[in-house]
Structures are given as C-alpha cells and as structure tokens.
Motif scaffolding. Structure first.
Motif, PDB file in Angstrom:
ATOM      1  N   GLN A   1       0.461  -1.164  -0.441  1.00  0.00           N
ATOM      2  CA  GLN A   1      -0.030  -0.024  -0.008  1.00  0.00           C
ATOM      3  C   GLN A   1       1.181   1.100  -0.077  1.00  0.00           C
ATOM      4  OE1 GLN A   1      -2.928   0.290   0.139  1.00  0.00           O
ATOM      5  NE2 GLN A   1      -2.780   2.499   0.331  1.00  0.00           N
ATOM      6  N   ARG A   2       0.288   2.344  -1.076  1.00  0.00           N
ATOM      7  CA  ARG A   2       1.529   3.588  -1.349  1.00  0.00           C
ATOM      8  C   ARG A   2       0.698   4.523   0.337  1.00  0.00           C
ATOM      9  NH1 ARG A   2       1.578   7.610  -5.805  1.00  0.00           N
ATOM     10  NH2 ARG A   2      -0.069   8.731  -4.125  1.00  0.00           N
ATOM     11  N   ARG A   3       2.082   4.259   1.093  1.00  0.00           N
ATOM     12  CA  ARG A   3       2.438   5.070   2.065  1.00  0.00           C
ATOM     13  C   ARG A   3       2.166   7.098   2.486  1.00  0.00           C
ATOM     14  NH1 ARG A   3       8.833   5.978   4.090  1.00  0.00           N
ATOM     15  NH2 ARG A   3       8.542   3.859   4.523  1.00  0.00           N
ATOM     16  N   GLU A   4       2.362   7.079   0.887  1.00  0.00           N
ATOM     17  CA  GLU A   4       1.665   8.867   0.470  1.00  0.00           C
ATOM     18  C   GLU A   4       0.413   8.597   0.795  1.00  0.00           C
ATOM     19  OE1 GLU A   4       4.847   7.682  -1.985  1.00  0.00           O
ATOM     20  OE2 GLU A   4       3.274   6.873  -1.149  1.00  0.00           O
ATOM     21  N   ASP A   5      -0.773   7.714   0.542  1.00  0.00           N
ATOM     22  CA  ASP A   5      -2.252   7.694   0.184  1.00  0.00           C
ATOM     23  C   ASP A   5      -3.001   8.588   1.794  1.00  0.00           C
ATOM     24  OD1 ASP A   5      -1.510   7.289  -1.969  1.00  0.00           O
ATOM     25  OD2 ASP A   5      -2.680   5.070  -1.416  1.00  0.00           O
ATOM     26  N   ARG A   6      -2.345   7.951   3.033  1.00  0.00           N
ATOM     27  CA  ARG A   6      -3.235   8.527   4.358  1.00  0.00           C
ATOM     28  C   ARG A   6      -3.175  10.596   4.651  1.00  0.00           C
ATOM     29  NH1 ARG A   6      -5.388   6.511   8.265  1.00  0.00           N
ATOM     30  NH2 ARG A   6      -4.552   4.531   7.346  1.00  0.00           N
ATOM     31  N   ARG A   7      -1.612  10.827   4.314  1.00  0.00           N
ATOM     32  CA  ARG A   7      -1.913  11.916   4.192  1.00  0.00           C
ATOM     33  C   ARG A   7      -2.164  13.111   3.090  1.00  0.00           C
ATOM     34  NH1 ARG A   7       2.075  14.878   2.212  1.00  0.00           N
ATOM     35  NH2 ARG A   7       3.515  13.106   0.921  1.00  0.00           N
ATOM     36  N   LEU A   8      -1.842  12.342   1.785  1.00  0.00           N
ATOM     37  CA  LEU A   8      -3.188  12.870   1.398  1.00  0.00           C
ATOM     38  C   LEU A   8      -4.486  12.811   1.262  1.00  0.00           C
ATOM     39  CD1 LEU A   8      -1.104  11.296  -2.549  1.00  0.00           C
ATOM     40  CD2 LEU A   8      -0.963  14.216  -1.072  1.00  0.00           C
ATOM     41  N   LEU A   9      -4.991  11.927   1.492  1.00  0.00           N
ATOM     42  CA  LEU A   9      -6.452  11.658   1.690  1.00  0.00           C
ATOM     43  C   LEU A   9      -7.265  12.073   2.715  1.00  0.00           C
ATOM     44  CD1 LEU A   9      -7.040   8.070   0.110  1.00  0.00           C
ATOM     45  CD2 LEU A   9      -7.200  10.283  -0.827  1.00  0.00           C
TER      46      LEU A   9
ATOM     47  N   GLY B   1       0.724  16.826  -9.540  1.00  0.00           N
ATOM     48  CA  GLY B   1       0.761  17.105 -10.690  1.00  0.00           C
ATOM     49  C   GLY B   1       1.183  17.905 -11.295  1.00  0.00           C
ATOM     50  N   GLY B   2       2.531  16.863 -12.530  1.00  0.00           N
ATOM     51  CA  GLY B   2       3.584  17.247 -13.654  1.00  0.00           C
ATOM     52  C   GLY B   2       3.121  17.206 -15.281  1.00  0.00           C
ATOM     53  N   PHE B   3       3.326  16.053 -15.223  1.00  0.00           N
ATOM     54  CA  PHE B   3       3.272  15.291 -16.750  1.00  0.00           C
ATOM     55  C   PHE B   3       4.065  16.264 -17.249  1.00  0.00           C
ATOM     56  CE2 PHE B   3      -1.301  15.548 -14.861  1.00  0.00           C
ATOM     57  CZ  PHE B   3      -0.924  14.546 -14.205  1.00  0.00           C
ATOM     58  N   GLY B   4       4.834  16.242 -17.285  1.00  0.00           N
ATOM     59  CA  GLY B   4       6.189  17.667 -17.976  1.00  0.00           C
ATOM     60  C   GLY B   4       5.928  19.014 -18.749  1.00  0.00           C
ATOM     61  N   ALA B   5       5.104  19.602 -18.538  1.00  0.00           N
ATOM     62  CA  ALA B   5       4.615  20.666 -18.098  1.00  0.00           C
ATOM     63  C   ALA B   5       5.465  21.781 -16.794  1.00  0.00           C
ATOM     64  CB  ALA B   5       3.677  21.265 -17.951  1.00  0.00           C
ATOM     65  N   LYS B   6       5.328  20.812 -16.007  1.00  0.00           N
ATOM     66  CA  LYS B   6       6.294  21.527 -15.115  1.00  0.00           C
ATOM     67  C   LYS B   6       8.334  20.898 -14.538  1.00  0.00           C
ATOM     68  CE  LYS B   6       1.933  22.256 -12.227  1.00  0.00           C
ATOM     69  NZ  LYS B   6       1.982  21.483 -10.497  1.00  0.00           N
ATOM     70  N   LEU B   7       8.779  20.738 -15.839  1.00  0.00           N
ATOM     71  CA  LEU B   7       9.616  20.700 -15.508  1.00  0.00           C
ATOM     72  C   LEU B   7      10.640  21.924 -15.786  1.00  0.00           C
ATOM     73  CD1 LEU B   7      10.148  17.484 -18.584  1.00  0.00           C
ATOM     74  CD2 LEU B   7      11.193  17.625 -16.033  1.00  0.00           C
ATOM     75  N   GLN B   8      10.445  23.018 -16.607  1.00  0.00           N
ATOM     76  CA  GLN B   8      11.396  24.310 -16.776  1.00  0.00           C
ATOM     77  C   GLN B   8      10.609  25.342 -15.982  1.00  0.00           C
ATOM     78  OE1 GLN B   8       9.415  22.927 -19.717  1.00  0.00           O
ATOM     79  NE2 GLN B   8       7.542  23.376 -18.814  1.00  0.00           N
ATOM     80  N   PRO B   9      10.936  26.368 -14.935  1.00  0.00           N
ATOM     81  CA  PRO B   9      10.288  27.194 -14.607  1.00  0.00           C
ATOM     82  C   PRO B   9      10.274  28.215 -15.590  1.00  0.00           C
ATOM     83  CG  PRO B   9      12.654  27.692 -14.446  1.00  0.00           C
ATOM     84  CD  PRO B   9      12.486  26.385 -15.214  1.00  0.00           C
ATOM     85  N   TYR B  10       8.997  28.800 -14.812  1.00  0.00           N
ATOM     86  CA  TYR B  10       8.243  29.681 -16.213  1.00  0.00           C
ATOM     87  C   TYR B  10       8.899  31.554 -15.173  1.00  0.00           C
ATOM     88  CZ  TYR B  10       5.562  25.812 -18.191  1.00  0.00           C
ATOM     89  OH  TYR B  10       5.470  25.068 -18.929  1.00  0.00           O
ATOM     90  N   SER B  11       8.439  32.403 -16.215  1.00  0.00           N
ATOM     91  CA  SER B  11       8.616  33.905 -16.129  1.00  0.00           C
ATOM     92  C   SER B  11       7.887  33.819 -14.768  1.00  0.00           C
ATOM     93  CB  SER B  11       7.603  34.494 -16.743  1.00  0.00           C
ATOM     94  OG  SER B  11       7.637  35.061 -18.035  1.00  0.00           O
ATOM     95  N   GLY B  12       6.833  33.574 -14.034  1.00  0.00           N
ATOM     96  CA  GLY B  12       5.827  33.873 -12.119  1.00  0.00           C
ATOM     97  C   GLY B  12       7.147  33.148 -11.048  1.00  0.00           C
TER      98      GLY B  12
ATOM     99  N   ASP C   1       8.783  13.657  -6.806  1.00  0.00           N
ATOM    100  CA  ASP C   1       7.599  12.724  -7.274  1.00  0.00           C
ATOM    101  C   ASP C   1       6.551  13.886  -7.028  1.00  0.00           C
ATOM    102  OD1 ASP C   1       5.433  11.971  -5.768  1.00  0.00           O
ATOM    103  OD2 ASP C   1       6.281  10.199  -5.078  1.00  0.00           O
ATOM    104  N   THR C   2       5.701  13.483  -8.178  1.00  0.00           N
ATOM    105  CA  THR C   2       4.972  14.404  -8.244  1.00  0.00           C
ATOM    106  C   THR C   2       3.696  13.279  -8.312  1.00  0.00           C
ATOM    107  OG1 THR C   2       4.770  14.309 -10.694  1.00  0.00           O
ATOM    108  CG2 THR C   2       6.287  16.075  -9.926  1.00  0.00           C
ATOM    109  N   GLY C   3       3.335  11.844  -7.382  1.00  0.00           N
ATOM    110  CA  GLY C   3       2.279  11.403  -7.777  1.00  0.00           C
ATOM    111  C   GLY C   3       2.606   9.608  -8.222  1.00  0.00           C
ATOM    112  N   GLN C   4       3.888   9.464  -8.250  1.00  0.00           N
ATOM    113  CA  GLN C   4       4.125   8.846  -9.149  1.00  0.00           C
ATOM    114  C   GLN C   4       4.249   7.199  -7.516  1.00  0.00           C
ATOM    115  OE1 GLN C   4       6.523  11.258  -9.737  1.00  0.00           O
ATOM    116  NE2 GLN C   4       6.104  11.597 -11.303  1.00  0.00           N
TER     117      GLN C   4
END
Length: 798
Positions: A22-30, A275-286, A515-518
C-alpha cells in the motif's frame, strides 16, 4: 477489481520488491495533510500577478503603469525595461538551435560557417508579443486579488500584426516573420535514417501504403496550477524558493543564471505537487520573477497562476502533422519507412519543443523489423504557446503514427491487424536492437504481450460478435496498438543517491528525483528495505530539497525507478559491505567469513554467531567499538549512469461502438498488456498505466487546443477544453509480461508514460474498424461526434 495491496508491516524483509505494498503517501494526501505551494503562508507576503498579452502577435509600443502604481495595495509594477534597468538582462535561459539544422541550402544540404542560435525568451515581453498570454507586465500587491485588479489597470499600446497559428500557414513563406533568425518561420530542419537505402527499398516494393495524420494540440491540465513562494534574506544573500516542480535542481540552475547568483546561495524546495506531466519541468516567468521580486522588495513573494493563466501561457504539447509511407513485400513484410514531420514549436522554441519531434522521428520504426527508413523534421514557429514535454514527450506521437500505419497496411493487404503486427515484430533473439532510425532497444518479446491481449479480449469471439452486430445495424470496432518506447534514463544521464543509517537503525535515503504522484516514498523504501533486510517503515525518503540533495536529474522521461532505484540499491549495497566489516569486529571473525541475510550478519557455518543490522548501526557510531581503519558512521553515496535506455512495450486493444447517425464513439472495453520489466510494486505500476491510458483517451476523444485565425485561444478554460471524466473511462483490463532490461541493476523499465503511449492509436484504430463498412478509412483525433459523423456522411456521398 485491480491488484490487491498489502500493508508493508505484513511483508517479510527481503520480499518487499515485487509486492503490491500500500502506498505510504495516501493517508496524508487523503486526510488533507498534504502541503501544496499555495498552502505556504508567510508574514508580509506580496502577491505576484502577470498581465498576459491581449494579442497573439503585436509590437508593444508603450506600457503605462501609472494607474496600477497608484492603487493603494500595489507594492511594485514591472515591465521588461524595469528589469533591465535593475541589472537583469531580462531573459530566461533559452533553447539553442544548431547551425547545421538552421541553415540548409536549396538542396537540403547543411550550410557552412554559421553560428548556433540561442533563442532568448524574455521574462516579460520586450518589444513584441509572440503569443496570446505571453507575460507583458508584472504587479506585486499586498493582497492577492488587489494584484489581479492592478494588472487590469496597466495600459498597453499594441501595434497588432498578422498571426500565424496554423502550421501550413506559418511555413508558407507568406506569413509574418515571428523571429528574425527564421524569416520563413522554419526554425530548423533535421533528418534521421538512410535516405538512399530507403529509396532503394521503395523502388523494389510490391506495395506502398501512405498515411497523412497528425497529433492534435493538447494543453497539460494538472490539478494544481503553477505556483511559487520566494523568500530572500539579504544579511547572508540567501534565496529560498518553494514551488510546484518536477526538477528542483534544474530550477536552481535557472534561478542562478537568471538572477546572477551562485547556486549554493539558492535553495529550492518542492512541497507536494498536484501533477506535473512534463509541463512543470522548466521554470516559467512567474517562478523566476517571484524570486527576483522577493529580492527587490525584501519580502516574501507568492505567485499562484490561475487556471486560465495555465491554459494561455504554460507549455502546450503534441501538435504535429505527419506524412508516412511503408514499403512492403507481397507477404506484408515491412521493408522500409519514410516520413515527413512538421512540428509546431509555438512562439518560442524550447529545448523540449526542439527535441521532441526528433524523438518522434527516431521512434517511427515502432516494434517492427524495418530494413531501411528515413524521416525528415521541420520545426515551425507559430503564434501559439510554446510547445514542450507532456506525458510521453514525442513517443505518443510516434506510436500513434506507426500504429495507425500498421493498421492501414493490414487493411490494404487484407491481413488481420494482429497477424500483420506479429509478422513484423522484431524477434526476441535480435536484442539489443538498433533500428533503421538509429534508436537502441534493450530487450523485448513483443508477441507475448500481443498474445496475452488477444486472450484477454477473446479476439475470435469478438469478431463473431462484430459480424452479428453489423447485421443488426450496430457498428463495433476493435483497434490495436503494439507500442514500444524509450525512456528510463539514457547514456550520459546521471542520478545521485545517498543512504544514511542513524545510530538507532533508522534509515534516511536521499535522491535527486522528484515525486509528483508516482509513489517514490513507497517504491524507493521497498528497494532499500530488501537490500538492508529491514522494515520499509524504518526508511525515510527525502527528495525535493537542493540543500539536502545537491545534485539530481528530477523526474521526467519515466527515469525515476531505473535511475534513482538503481543508485539507491548501489548505496545500500555499500552500507551492507561496511556493515560487514563492523559485524566482523563484533563477531571476532574475518570479514570474508561473515554473511548477510534478512537483516542479520552471521558467521558462515555458525548461524548462532550473529548480530542484527540495528546493533551494527549502533556500533558504527561508537569509535571505541570499531575495527581499525573503519571510520565511524554508516552512510554511503553513489552516482548511477546507465549503460543505455530502457524500452518498455506492450499491446493495447480498444473496443468501441460508433453510432453512425450522430458520430458518437462509445468506448466499451480497453485491454492493456504492458511489459516494464520486473515490478517493484505492481500496484504502483497498474496505477501509472491506468492514469496514462486515461490521458491517452482524453487526447483521442476529447482534448483539442484550438486557436482562431487571430491567434486567440478558443479553449482557454475547462468550460471549452474538454478532458475525460471518470465515467468516460471504462474499467481497464490490465495484465503484464516481464522482460528485464540489461541496462540497470534492477532490470526495471520506465512506466509513467507507457499508458498514454499505447492507448491513443488503439482507440482510433477501433473507430476506423467500426466504420470501415460505411466506407470510412481515415479518422483523426479527437474523435468528436461532428468529426466522425462528417466522415461517415462524406463517405456516404461518395
């Protein structure tokens, strides 16, 4: 029902790997205990908001900030000129284009004596905006919504230019030039394979099958939009940035370059990521401006993008137009492939945007034994959001294209689509295999996955049901996608890992992935627990802090377990070996006579002479109790560079029903058999596959980023951009085969992107199979009711 999980404390030491813990991350997230970037609250926080360009293409004549500056809660307003006046160069690190790809003569040969081009991307638009939503001005206010109000008070005078949002229009030679280095808006041309050998096999082929297809624009839509919080301490010139990211070390490097600060004075921490899915690999202007504003204003600054901000100015993905042909012999064996890809780069080429189409081209042989191939790529600049990585990053585009072509070949030669694939698979004994497009596959047994999928589907019975349904006016279809991908690190990739054992036997492991949810907390603990023979609950996993982990490659390209899992295993092995020296001293034995098993050191042949791992850890911190030449402490650091990439594979099968009167495509069944090598945690693998399939279904049936002719994003909210809901995804029937990789010690292959890569072509092929009796042999994504109905009506008219 899926794979049943087991509590970690019920698993014996040494049996963790391969168990669905069982994922050890789940309790804290849920239970609401997760801590995301916007949950971080600091006194005196300033809130950053960005004004995006109203137009897709325009010269910026002037920016009047006086109205915003006069507002009570506004702390500062910035434009590009303000950043330059403050000592910045005003740009963020950008993509570099090779001169040999930029400059081609009329015959397509490389031009000489030209320099590489670095495409500068301004933090705030300088003299021109090149896509709608490009940040033009920044406001920091003492209240969040005051900042949003203030950006509306900034007045920008634009000289509007013609926008080119369509690939063909942008590269036509008649469109407005977007960047001076590419007067025709073609940023680069590139090719792979052997053109002469390919032409030879096409000249001798018995059959040539062609396909014009493409990948629709998708917009990454993570649950959590982009965000950052920055704090600066001027007394010691220390900057701390917390943000939602996939790669904290890359962010640290970008901050150092942009702000001209030493890396060691910048700490990047990543809290929970939605969630990231690749779009959060690089920093943006913000992200970068939040850090600079914190320094400039000497107060914490938070940037939290709104959903529409993400739609407009976060990277988009996938958009490609492709023509591909197969040369075949009389028996349906693929002799050669040739193709042309036009890839959208958006308004600013990014590193990912440049590299992804090349990866697509390289993967177009798919799982098939192809003698010769040649593919050309053109990277085209358009007045749209920049294109970069999204779950799969080039491999979904390739798998979709080659698997569409495989089914088209089967139809043209009247061969069953499953049999056509089996006939052309690379043989198991051929691995490792270098394809005709210069990609290397580590291992594979493709027919085994196909056979299992056919068995799960009961393929022959389905074909009988399909025929009976057609007699009743119902149109069922089955579609196949026998994909292969390359991921999980590559030659020259590097990952760090440290295992530190405290005096009480508790273990801390540190690595540079994110980790971004994996489920890294779970899977890494399983790997180390088995090596050390201790309970997984005794292990703490640390990521996402550049102070604690000084180097790392982040999470991308399904690299985490092949890279970080391997380096942590290596460090744990070093711990065992040092522990053997300490145990030998405690047991008064020679180290070579001491064996380690299930968390116990014992003398060979004398199991009663033993000492536990916890006792060895305690002894490691007692200098007076250590053998000579053994330093106190029990920790080990390692770096891991793989011998090559991993090549996961599998077969996905979709069953759909198409209603010809409306064009509605109903997804009835989805069967997936994937091979990602040995599975550290089968439940995590299953979850990654199913999530990936859902995203593939999204692109296939629903998602389609659309710009109008003026460059306005018509799908800039969830009201207009459709993503699948839970009821849109059927119960996924999943199984796996196991073919280890020789390129890492765990034998594992990446899994995070496989579901997306395999699923897309299966659904479209199924829809075409369903409507083939109605004269339709081509459909493109997304399979909207209107698109499918129109194809049926057009075929009926013919």
């Amino acid at each position: 029902m899926g794979i049943e999980t087991t509590d970690a404390d019920e698993v014996r030491p040494g049996e963790m790997v391969g168990t669905a813990v069982q994922r050890r991350e789940d309790r804290r997230l849920l239970t609401g205990d997760a801590r995301y970037t916007d949950d971080i609250q600091d006194p005196r926080t300033g809130y950053l908001a960005l004004l995006g360009s109203q137009y897709a293409h325009a010269r910026i004549e002037s920016i009047d900030t006086t109205g915003a500056e006069a507002m009570d809660e506004v702390l500062a307003v910035y434009t590009f000129d303000d950043l330059v006046a403050a000592g910045l160069d005003g740009t963020m690190p950008a993509a570099e284009l090779d001169a040999e790809d930029l400059n081609r003569d009329e015959d397509g040969d490389d031009a000489a004596d030209e320099d590489d081009v670095e495409v500068a991307r301004p933090l705030l638009a300088d003299d021109r905006a090149r896509y709608q939503g490009q940040p033009v001005a920044a406001v920091v206010a003492s209240e969040r919504y005051a900042a949003f109000d203030a950006i509306d008070a900034v007045e920008v005078s634009y000289d509007r230019l013609d926008a080119a949002t369509d690939l063909d229009d942008a590269a036509s030679g008649e469109a407005e030039t977007i960047h001076d280095f590419a007067p025709d808006n073609v940023a680069y041309e590139w090719d792979t394979g052997d053109p002469e050998a390919t032409e030879d096999v096409f000249e001798s082929a018995d059959h040539i099958v062609s396909l014009d297809t493409g990948n629709n624009r998708v917009i990454p839509t993570a649950l959590e939009p982009r965000a950052a919080v920055a704090r600066y301490q001027p007394s010691d010139d220390q900057l701390v940035v917390e943000l939602s990211s996939q790669n904290p070390h890359a962010v640290q490097e970008r901050l150092a370059e942009t702000l001209d600060m030493p890396r060691h004075r910048i700490t990047v921490r990543v809290p929970d990521v939605g969630g990231g899915f690749g779009a959060k690999l690089q920093p943006y202007s913000g992200h970068l401006l939040a850090a600079w504003c914190a320094k400039d204003l000497d107060r914490p600054v938070k940037w939290q993008a709104r959903r529409t901000d993400d739609f407009l100015s976060m990277v988009h993905a996938r958009r490609q137009d492709t023509t591909i042909e197969a040369a075949l012999d009389e028996e349906g064996q693929i002799l050669g492939l040739r193709g042309e890809i036009d890839a959208d780069l958006g308004g600013y080429p990014t590193g990912g945007g440049i590299g992804i189409p090349r990866g697509t081209a390289g993967m177009l042989c798919g799982a098939y034994d192809v003698d010769a191939a040649h593919v050309t790529v053109r990277g085209v600049i358009t007045n749209t959001a920049p294109i970069s990585a999204y779950r799969g990053a080039g491999r979904p585009e390739a798998a979709y294209t080659i698997e569409r072509l495989a089914s088209a070949c089967a139809r043209a030669l009247d061969i069953d689509p499953a049999e056509f694939r089996r006939r052309n698979f690379i043989a198991p004994g051929a691995f490792p295999e270098e394809t005709a497009l210069e990609m290397e596959y580590d291992s594979g047994e493709y027919a085994k996955a196909l056979d299992r999928a056919l068995e799960m589907l009961d393929y022959d019975a389905f074909r009988e049901r399909q025929e009976a349904a057609r007699d009743e006016g119902k149109y069922l279809g089955v579609g196949f996608s026998s994909y292969v991908e390359i991921c999980g690190g590559w030659e020259g990739d590097l990952e760090s890992g440290q295992v530190r054992v405290n005096a009480d036997g508790q273990v801390v492991v540190l690595t540079g992935t994110q980790d971004t949810g994996q489920g890294h907390q779970t899977s890494y603990a399983q790997v180390v627990a088995d090596e050390l023979g201790i309970p997984a609950d005794d292990i703490e996993v640390v990521e996402g802090d550049t102070d604690k982990v000084t180097e790392g490659g982040g999470t991308a390209g399904s690299r985490s377990l092949p890279m970080a899992g391997s380096v942590l295993q290596r460090s744990a092995e070093k711990i065992v070996e040092k522990g053997r020296l300490i145990a030998a001293g405690e047991l008064e034995a020679a180290p070579e006579d001491v064996e380690f098993e299930d968390g116990e050191y014992h003398v060979a042949g004398a199991p009663d002479r033993s000492i536990g791992f916890r006792e060895v850890a305690e002894a490691a911190y007692d200098p007076g109790d250590l053998p000579e030449d053994v330093e106190p402490g029990l920790e080990a650091s390692s770096y891991f560079e793989p011998e090559g990439s991993t090549a996961p594979f599998g077969t996905h099968v979709a069953v759909v029903e198409v209603e010809p009167r409306t064009g509605e495509v109903s997804l009835e069944r989805f069967v997936a058999v994937d091979d990602v090598g040995p599975q550290v945690n089968p439940k995590l693998v299953e979850g990654q596959i199913m999530g990936g399939i859902a995203q593939g279904i999204g692109q296939t049936l629903y998602e389609d980023g659309q710009y109008d002719e003026s460059g306005n994003l018509a799908t800039a909210s969830l009201q207009d951009y459709a993503i699948p809901k839970s009821m849109d995804v059927p119960d996924i029937e999943w199984d796996s085969t196991v073919t280890p990789s020789p390129n890492n010690p765990l034998g594992v292959k990446g899994v995070g992107e496989a579901g997306t890569i395999g699923s897309m072509a299966a659904v479209v092929n199924a829809a075409i199979d369903a409507v083939e009796p109605l004269g339709v042999d081509r459909l493109d994504m997304p399979l909207t009711n209107e698109r499918v109905w129109s194809a049926i009506e057009a075929a009926d008219g013919e």
